[in-house]
Design an enzyme around this catalytic site. Structure first.
Site, PDB file in Angstrom:
ATOM      1  N   CYS A 139       0.835  -1.207   0.000  1.00 14.45           N
ATOM      2  CA  CYS A 139       0.000   0.000   0.000  1.00 14.45           C
ATOM      3  C   CYS A 139       0.868   1.254   0.000  1.00 14.45           C
ATOM      4  O   CYS A 139       1.684   1.449   0.891  1.00 14.45           O
ATOM      5  CB  CYS A 139      -0.911   0.025   1.211  1.00 14.45           C
ATOM      6  SG  CYS A 139      -2.516  -0.624   0.804  1.00 14.45           S
ATOM      7  N   THR A 205      -0.695  -1.036  -5.876  1.00 16.77           N
ATOM      8  CA  THR A 205      -0.988   0.180  -6.641  1.00 16.77           C
ATOM      9  C   THR A 205       0.225   1.100  -6.752  1.00 16.77           C
ATOM     10  O   THR A 205       1.176   0.988  -5.984  1.00 16.77           O
ATOM     11  CB  THR A 205      -2.139   0.946  -6.006  1.00 16.77           C
ATOM     12  OG1 THR A 205      -1.810   1.201  -4.646  1.00 16.77           O
ATOM     13  CG2 THR A 205      -3.429   0.151  -6.079  1.00 16.77           C
ATOM     14  N   CYS A 347      -7.881   0.368 -47.322  1.00 15.72           N
ATOM     15  CA  CYS A 347      -7.588   1.751 -46.918  1.00 15.72           C
ATOM     16  C   CYS A 347      -8.857   2.595 -46.992  1.00 15.72           C
ATOM     17  O   CYS A 347      -9.620   2.516 -47.958  1.00 15.72           O
ATOM     18  CB  CYS A 347      -6.512   2.333 -47.837  1.00 15.72           C
ATOM     19  SG  CYS A 347      -6.142   4.066 -47.476  1.00 15.72           S
ATOM     20  N   CYS A 350      -8.020   7.869 -44.475  1.00 12.85           N
ATOM     21  CA  CYS A 350      -8.010   8.793 -43.332  1.00 12.85           C
ATOM     22  C   CYS A 350      -6.670   9.518 -43.226  1.00 12.85           C
ATOM     23  O   CYS A 350      -6.563  10.516 -42.521  1.00 12.85           O
ATOM     24  CB  CYS A 350      -8.314   8.055 -42.033  1.00 12.85           C
ATOM     25  SG  CYS A 350      -7.002   6.919 -41.521  1.00 12.85           S
ATOM     26  N   CYS A 357       3.581   9.038 -39.583  1.00 13.23           N
ATOM     27  CA  CYS A 357       4.943   8.745 -40.041  1.00 13.23           C
ATOM     28  C   CYS A 357       5.706  10.034 -40.320  1.00 13.23           C
ATOM     29  O   CYS A 357       6.888  10.155 -39.990  1.00 13.23           O
ATOM     30  CB  CYS A 357       4.908   7.872 -41.297  1.00 13.23           C
ATOM     31  SG  CYS A 357       6.551   7.329 -41.818  1.00 13.23           S
TER      32      CYS A 357
END
Lengths: 438, 434
Positions: A139, A205, A347, A350, A357
């Site tokens: 904890c 956590t 394709c 878009c 790239c």
């Protein structure tokens, strides 16, 4: 095709459960009535909400990370261990075990760093009929300020010492739950093993501030005008947990020890990934806090169907199957080359691959109008520039449109380690062909 | 305005109601944020659609609205009346990937409503150039031109012969698409930029053209088209025969209960206005409301989705029915049609005939402008800068393109404003507005 018989029974360091799906020590295992309902729903095990000297909690306690319309991809809490008497918790464990003798009940424990105190609570655990013990060395909030929780887990010597104390009296297997708030998971993992742990569970956590309300300037979760760092969990932490599980599963000193994997498990697929990297069982919290105990139905069903599809009969066959495939960077083959390949039929124009790239990688995509396709522009890979980084295929929203295709002709492997060891001189820089020797 | 006028019930109930915020966020997050996006290319005003949608997703609604209005000053009206299926949404890549495009029109409304509801002023009049421009016609073309010029620092006066500005957005779009008061309110936002409106003002009658030429440095003609064309068949003048624009104007300016509609309504024509008329008649309580069209289903000029709206509302369609005459005893009672191919006659009973066979050009009116050349179809001829053959006059919108969408008119008006700026400013116009 004849269906093979699948047996999901799991043995995690001596703790037997009817399936590998446990509830993690957290609000869903706060009390007996909850754990009993969880077992009714199908959970194979439950790690009880950490038992120790009862505390007083604050409100509020939780905050979430929401992302692009998805609620709770991360959850943060500042809740402490149980706020109910030790006696009550053990009584309920006893009752629960009587009703569910074949399910795994694991008592999560946290007391101050005194041998007597640990002996005392472990003995009471022995008497309760619990199937195992989990030491909460993880904890990261509240309890750590009191010298417990992650304050223990961050110091390998303490981890080892307390594990030894517990093992002196424990009559059931002992798991040590590790904190991820360390530079490397290996020293605390090795320390737990050295101290005699029967298994490890991880991750607990992660230290986190969940966010700040930009209107009120108040961080979340806010407690009367202030906030404290909390523990971060949920789907967003899975990659961190997988790495740590994988590291322990391939380390010389810890690889033999069973692991109960924790961190963002929501689906059977997540569970399989944890198992492939070395977990025997998995623990779930956030997904249950989000959707309830009922999610275990698809965990079991999905895992069963998956094992059947793979021709396996037990989740044991998955454990650690991918652990060896994770290695150090220096062992990777520098001669392995992939290049992007675009299927124009898939394709959708878009152009996300292009901009990714161009701005985020290596300017290896050109948009070229295709007269045969109405003059629309399609991505074309510039092979000389493509380094095979995957980015275009990762941003592409159309399944199967961009693939990474192996282009090196499966030449002889060459790793950086070999280069170092053999003193081979190579030219720096990215290459889309085999490494050039200088 | 604190609350934008909408009708959630009755015959004017909105076809595309406002989105809830969770709905908008889900939809905005579905947007892929395409690069060099097809939706933006498909928009006549080239609104940066992915940018404004991303801003909705990030909670930057003011910024989103600015992106929209920078490209299209009537972004709120166009969000409602644009044939998005044929433009931005028709180009959305999700048509192939998820078989349902991003609801760009409704998202645009989320952002534009946000700033209008809060009276957030996004633009200011530019530094005064000392030059004045007259705009003839307060429709989308005139408003597009006026806003751009005001932001560039011109003193702009809009002369409009109607009681309210907005042109066809105010007077001629089906009420279930755009509320009249909204169209007026959006047009009047231009007053924030210092644009003067002279309503109920006929140029050439109330204001002599010579006066305009004397008082203004440039004049923009954005007068649109004229009245519905004549059928040229017997019985056309019988009571009960109305033209579509008059019918729609009535329902744009009256309460639903006060609009007269027949029990058996026949709409002649099959364009988008015809669909507006036939559907509104049906919504207003006509027992039967039908399109009568001289050609076939595939020849309909209406957009496919408009045809679908008509069918979904229970309207009837008669194809290959060429109107021959309207019969009746003192009022329209029957429409006699003929199939041009087979010669077969069809007689349809009716008590109301709505003519929706397109608007006539305003050639006579336009001929009143000195040295402003028209083509053989009665359209104003302009160059690449939207300048007419008279260098003082510029033109845009329906009177130039022969009748297109409101968004095309805004784009035309805006382009003309740049032309005017270039002429009056001498140098290349560098618009402050993208």
């Amino acid at each position: 095709m004849k269906n093979s018989v699948i047996d999901l029974t799991t043995n995690t360091g001596g703790i037997i459960s009817p399936n590998p799906f446990w509830l993690a020590s957290a609000p869903p295992t706060n009390m007996g009535s909850m754990v009993e309902r969880a077992f009714e729903a199908g959970w194979g095990g439950a790690v009880w909400k950490t038992i120790g000297q009862p505390i007083v909690n604050v409100s509020s306690r939780l905050a979430t990370l929401d992302y692009r319309g998805s609620k709770m991809i991360g959850l943060n809490n500042i809740e402490l261990i149980t706020d109910r008497p030790i006696e009550t918790n053990f009584k309920e464990i006893e009752k629960c075990k009587k009703r569910f003798p074949t399910h795994a009940v694991i008592a999560s424990l946290m007391v101050e760093s005194k041998r007597d105190a640990w002996h005392e609570i472990v003995k009471r655990t022995n008497d309760s009929g619990a199937d195992g013990i989990e030491l909460n060395f993880g904890c990261p909030h509240g309890m750590s300020e009191r010298g417990m929780g992650s304050a223990m887990g961050q110091v390998p010597e303490y981890t080892c010492m307390v594990t030894e104390w517990v093992k002196e009296v424990a009559k059931v297997p002992v798991l040590v739950k590790l904190t991820p708030n360390v530079g490397s998971i290996l020293p605390p993992g090795r320390a737990a093993v050295k101290g005699g742990a029967d298994g490890l569970s991880l991750i607990n956590t992660i230290n986190s501030v969940m966010g700040v309300d930009v209107d009120t300037f108040m961080p979340y979760p806010m407690v009367n005008g202030m906030a404290a760092h909390g523990g971060y969990c949920g789907p967003a932490v899975k990659p961190i947990a997988l790495n740590m599980v994988g590291e322990l599963a391939r380390d010389k000193e810890t690889k033999h020890i069973p692991i109960s994997g924790i961190g963002g498990v929501e689906t059977w697929r997540d569970a399989v990934e944890f198992m492939l990297l070395g977990s025997t069982s998995v623990q779930v919290c956030t997904a249950v806090m989000h959707y309830g105990y009922r999610i275990v139905e698809d965990l079991i069903d999905g895992l069963t169907n998956y094992l059947r599809e793979k021709g396996m009969t037990s989740p044991k066959q998955l454990v650690g199957k991918s652990a060896a495939a994770v290695t150090d960077w220096g062992n990777l083959d520098m001669n392995y080359k992939v290049l992007a390949r675009v299927d124009k039929d898939k394709c959708i124009n878009c152009n996300l691959c292009f901009v990714a790239c161009d701005d985020g990688a290596h300017q290896a995509i050109k948009l070229v109008p295709d007269q045969a396709r109405g003059g629309k522009a399609y991505p074309e890979i510039v092979d000389e520039e493509c380094v095979g980084c995957n980015l275009c295929s990762l941003v592409c929203p159309s399944p199967g449109c961009i693939s990474m295709v192996r282009m090196d002709g499966e030449t002889q492997k060459l790793s950086w380690r070999e280069v170092q060891e053999k003193g081979i001189a190579i030219k720096p820089g990215h290459a889309n062909k085999n490494i050039e020797r200088a | 305005m604190a609350k934008l006028p909408v009708l959630t019930d009755g015959p004017f109930k909105e076809l595309h109601p406002a989105m809830t915020m969770p709905e908008a966020l889900r939809e905005a997050n579905r947007c892929l944020y395409c690069y060099d996006a097809p939706c933006t290319r498909a928009c006549p005003t080239h609104i940066d659609v992915p940018a404004f949608i991303k801003k909705i997703a990030s909670g930057n609604l003011v910024g989103s609205a600015r992106v929209i209005f920078e490209s299209n000053i009537l972004g709120g009206s166009c969000a409602r009346v644009c044939p998005v299926e044929a433009l931005c949404e028709g180009a959305c890549v999700h048509n192939s990937l998820q078989h349902s495009p991003i609801e760009i029109g409704r998202l645009q409304r989320v952002a534009t409503d946000h700033v209008m509801e809060r009276d957030i002023q996004l633009f200011e009049a530019g530094k005064a150039t000392g030059k004045k421009v007259a705009i003839i016609g307060g429709g989308p073309a005139g408003l597009g031109c006026a806003a751009e010029l005001a932001i560039l620092g011109y003193s702009v006066t809009v002369f409009d012969d109607r009681a309210q500005p907005g042109g066809l957005n105010t007077y001629a779009m089906a009420q279930y698409k755009i509320n009249t008061d909204f169209a007026i309110a959006e047009a009047k936002l231009l007053e924030q930029l210092g644009v003067h409106f002279k309503q109920n003002t006929h140029v050439g009658k109330d204001v002599p053209l010579a006066e305009l030429e004397k008082d203004f440095d440039a004049i923009f003609i954005g007068v649109g088209l004229g009245a519905t064309q004549k059928l040229g068949i017997p019985g056309e003048d019988l009571p009960g025969v109305v033209d579509a624009l008059t019918f729609i104007e009535e329902l744009k300016t009256k309460k639903p209960a006060d609009v007269k509609v027949g029990k058996r309504v026949l709409v002649i024509g099959a364009g988008n206005t015809a669909i507006d008329a036939v559907t509104q008649a049906k919504r207003l309580g006509a027992e039967r409301s039908a399109i009568v069209y001289r050609k076939g289903e595939d020849d309909m000029p209406a957009y496919d989705y408009e045809y679908e709206i008509g069918k979904s509302m229970g309207c009837d369609f008669y194809f290959h029915a060429s109107p021959v005459r309207i019969e009746g005893n003192g009022k329209a009672e029957k429409l006699v049609c003929k199939n041009a191919q087979t010669g077969a006659e069809l007689t349809l009973e009716c008590d109301m005939v709505i003519k929706a066979i397109g608007q006539a050009k305003r050639a006579e009116f336009l001929k009143g402008f000195p040295q402003v050349a028209l083509d053989d179809k009665g359209r104003v001829v302009v160059n690449a800068e939207f300048q007419t053959s008279n260098p003082k006059y510029f033109a845009g919108g329906d009177c130039v393109n022969g009748g297109k969408e409101a968004v095309d008119a805004v784009a035309g008006g805006k382009a003309a404003a740049r032309g005017i700026h270039k002429k009056l400013n001498g140098a290349a116009a560098n618009s402050k507005v993208a």
